[in-house]
Each structure stands twice: as structure tokens, then as C-alpha cells.
Design a protein around this motif. Structure first.
Motif, short mmCIF file in Angstrom:
data_model
loop_
_atom_site.label_atom_id
_atom_site.label_comp_id
_atom_site.label_asym_id
_atom_site.label_seq_id
_atom_site.Cartn_x
_atom_site.Cartn_y
_atom_site.Cartn_z
N ALA A 77 0.82 -1.22 0.00
CA ALA A 77 0.00 0.00 0.00
C ALA A 77 0.85 1.26 0.00
N ARG A 78 2.08 1.18 0.52
CA ARG A 78 2.95 2.37 0.53
C ARG A 78 3.42 2.73 -0.87
N ALA A 79 3.28 1.83 -1.84
CA ALA A 79 3.70 2.10 -3.21
C ALA A 79 2.54 2.53 -4.11
N VAL A 80 1.32 2.44 -3.60
CA VAL A 80 0.14 2.66 -4.44
C VAL A 80 0.12 4.06 -5.05
N ASP A 81 0.37 5.09 -4.27
CA ASP A 81 0.33 6.45 -4.82
C ASP A 81 1.32 6.62 -5.97
N ALA A 82 2.53 6.12 -5.79
CA ALA A 82 3.54 6.23 -6.85
C ALA A 82 3.14 5.42 -8.08
N LEU A 83 2.54 4.26 -7.87
CA LEU A 83 2.10 3.43 -9.00
C LEU A 83 0.92 4.08 -9.73
N ILE A 84 0.02 4.70 -8.99
CA ILE A 84 -1.09 5.41 -9.64
C ILE A 84 -0.54 6.58 -10.45
N ASP A 85 0.42 7.31 -9.89
CA ASP A 85 1.05 8.41 -10.63
C ASP A 85 1.72 7.88 -11.90
N ALA A 86 2.25 6.66 -11.85
CA ALA A 86 2.94 6.07 -13.00
C ALA A 86 2.00 5.84 -14.17
N LEU A 87 0.72 5.74 -13.91
CA LEU A 87 -0.25 5.54 -14.99
C LEU A 87 -0.31 6.75 -15.92
N GLU A 88 0.22 7.88 -15.47
CA GLU A 88 0.27 9.11 -16.27
C GLU A 88 1.57 9.22 -17.05
N SER A 89 2.47 8.27 -16.89
CA SER A 89 3.79 8.35 -17.52
C SER A 89 3.67 8.35 -19.04
N ASP A 90 4.62 9.04 -19.67
CA ASP A 90 4.71 9.02 -21.13
C ASP A 90 5.28 7.69 -21.62
N ASN A 91 5.91 6.96 -20.71
CA ASN A 91 6.56 5.69 -21.06
C ASN A 91 5.54 4.55 -20.93
N PRO A 92 5.15 3.96 -22.07
CA PRO A 92 4.15 2.87 -22.00
C PRO A 92 4.64 1.65 -21.22
N ARG A 93 5.96 1.46 -21.19
CA ARG A 93 6.53 0.34 -20.44
C ARG A 93 6.23 0.51 -18.94
N ILE A 94 6.37 1.73 -18.45
CA ILE A 94 6.08 2.00 -17.03
C ILE A 94 4.59 1.79 -16.76
N ARG A 95 3.73 2.32 -17.64
CA ARG A 95 2.28 2.16 -17.44
C ARG A 95 1.90 0.68 -17.45
N ALA A 96 2.48 -0.07 -18.39
CA ALA A 96 2.14 -1.50 -18.52
C ALA A 96 2.59 -2.31 -17.31
N HIS A 97 3.71 -1.95 -16.71
CA HIS A 97 4.18 -2.68 -15.53
C HIS A 97 3.47 -2.25 -14.26
N GLY A 106 -3.92 -4.75 -4.75
CA GLY A 106 -5.35 -4.80 -4.46
C GLY A 106 -5.90 -3.66 -3.63
N ASP A 107 -5.21 -2.56 -3.57
CA ASP A 107 -5.69 -1.41 -2.81
C ASP A 107 -6.88 -0.77 -3.52
N PRO A 108 -7.98 -0.50 -2.81
CA PRO A 108 -9.18 0.06 -3.45
C PRO A 108 -8.95 1.40 -4.15
N ARG A 109 -7.92 2.13 -3.76
CA ARG A 109 -7.63 3.41 -4.43
C ARG A 109 -7.26 3.21 -5.90
N SER A 110 -6.91 1.99 -6.27
CA SER A 110 -6.44 1.72 -7.64
C SER A 110 -7.58 1.48 -8.62
N ARG A 111 -8.75 1.17 -8.15
CA ARG A 111 -9.84 0.77 -9.05
C ARG A 111 -10.16 1.82 -10.11
N GLU A 112 -10.41 3.04 -9.69
CA GLU A 112 -10.78 4.08 -10.66
C GLU A 112 -9.65 4.41 -11.64
#
Length: 186
Positions: A77-97, A106-112
Motif C-alpha cells: 500500500a505504501r507504493a500505491v500512490d507512486a504506482l497510480i502516478d505512474a499511470l500518467e507516464s509518457d513511457n508505456p513500459r512503465i504504465r504497462a508494468h 489490491g488497494d481500493p484506491r487503484s480501481r478508478e
């Protein structure tokens, strides 16, 4: 002045003696208890911060990516915010991973944010998004997957969305099966 003391049953003479204890000095050496000067000591084991680990998801070296994935999963859960921010990356490799990691955590913050990735411009990203969002059973996810199926032209993405709807049904979202059956009977 020399000081004599006994250490491990042997008498030792020294110019100065330093006694270090772990906080229970008062009972061990009551005469020194008031003379003790606390000296904080810490063990530091630096761990890369989540944003740095997310950046490593864009590496072309598989070992670097795998190590980053492992550490991000451990952070949970401590990585969730950074991973959600990664979804905005210009790098598709980062978004895909980032998406499967969010699904695994499985953190509920990730669903939307994962649901929003069903609209990404890259079909490979939309496919990964469909597979990832399948882990979040909800009527909102079912509706988003149904919309995705109606508009999607790429077969791989459509298959991933269908599989995700079946997973949603298996997780108790009965409405998810209606769209799957409609497509099969069409």
C-alpha cells in the motif's frame, strides 16, 4: 588516574572506561544511572523510494524491472500512490508494468485509475488495463468493461475485456455475464 575494573572475570586497568548499555543501566549500575548520557544510535538500511522504483519499471533490462516489481510489491500500500502516478507516464513500459502491480496489491484506491486506463490510446495498455481491473469486482468496473467491448476494435483487448467480465461474474457481479452471453449469442 587509572581505573581498575573486572571484565569477564579478569581485572583490567585502563586510563578511561566507557560503559555502553541498552537502556537498562539503572538496575545494572545504579551508581552510574544519573551520569548516563543517552546516545542515540540507529541502523539505516536505505531502500529506494517508491517513485525511484517506479522509474526503474521503464528499464529495458529485465533484471532491473523484476527487482523493482518485487520491491514495489513488498512496499504494498505504501507504493500505491507512486504506482497510480505512474499511470500518467509518457513511457508505456512503465504504465504497462504499474497496472498489474496495482492489481496484485489490491488497494481500493487503484480501481478508478485502472478503469480509466481502459481508454488509453495504446491498445496494449488497454489490454493490460482490462486484465488488471478484473481484480476489482464492482458494478462500475462491469459497466466500464462493457463500454470497452462496445467500442474496442482490437481483438486482444476485446478478449481481455471478456475474460475480465467473466472474472467479475465469478467474483459475484452477476450482471457481468449478460454482456458476455449477448456477445456469444450475437
Amino acid at each position: 588516574p587509572d581505573t581498575r575494573c573486572e571484565i569477564l572475570l579478569r581485572e583490567v586497568q585502563a586510563g578511561a572506561v566507557l560503559i555502553e548499555t541498552n537502556g537498562y543501566t539503572a538496575r545494572l549500575l545504579p551508581t552510574l544511572a544519573r551520569r548516563v548520557v543517552p546516545d542515540g544510535s540507529y541502523i539505516v538500511a536505505p531502500e529506494p523510494l517508491a517513485p525511484e522504483l517506479v522509474r526503474r519499471l521503464g528499464s529495458r533490462r529485465e533484471s532491473v524491472v523484476d527487482a523493482a516489481k518485487t520491491r514495489l510489491c513488498v512496499k504494498g500500500a505504501r507504493a500505491v500512490d507512486a504506482l497510480i502516478d505512474a499511470l500518467e507516464s509518457d513511457n508505456p513500459r512503465i504504465r504497462a508494468h504499474a497496472m498489474p502491480l496495482l492489481a496484485l496489491i489490491g488497494d481500493p484506491r487503484s480501481r478508478e485509475p485502472l478503469t480509466a486506463m481502459l481508454l488509453d490510446r495504446d491498445p496494449r495498455i488497454r489490454e493490460v488495463a482490462a486484465r488488471s481491473v478484473a481484480r476489482y469486482p464492482s458494478s462500475a468496473v462491469v459497466a466500464a468493461l462493457e463500454r470497452s467491448l462496445e467500442k474496442e476494435k482490437h481483438l486482444d483487448v476485446r478478449i481481455a475485456a471478456l475474460q475480465a467480465l467473466l472474472e467479475q461474474y465469478a467474483a459475484g457481479q452477476e450482471r457481468a455475464l449478460c454482456h458476455v452471453l449477448a456477445l456469444l449469442l450475437d
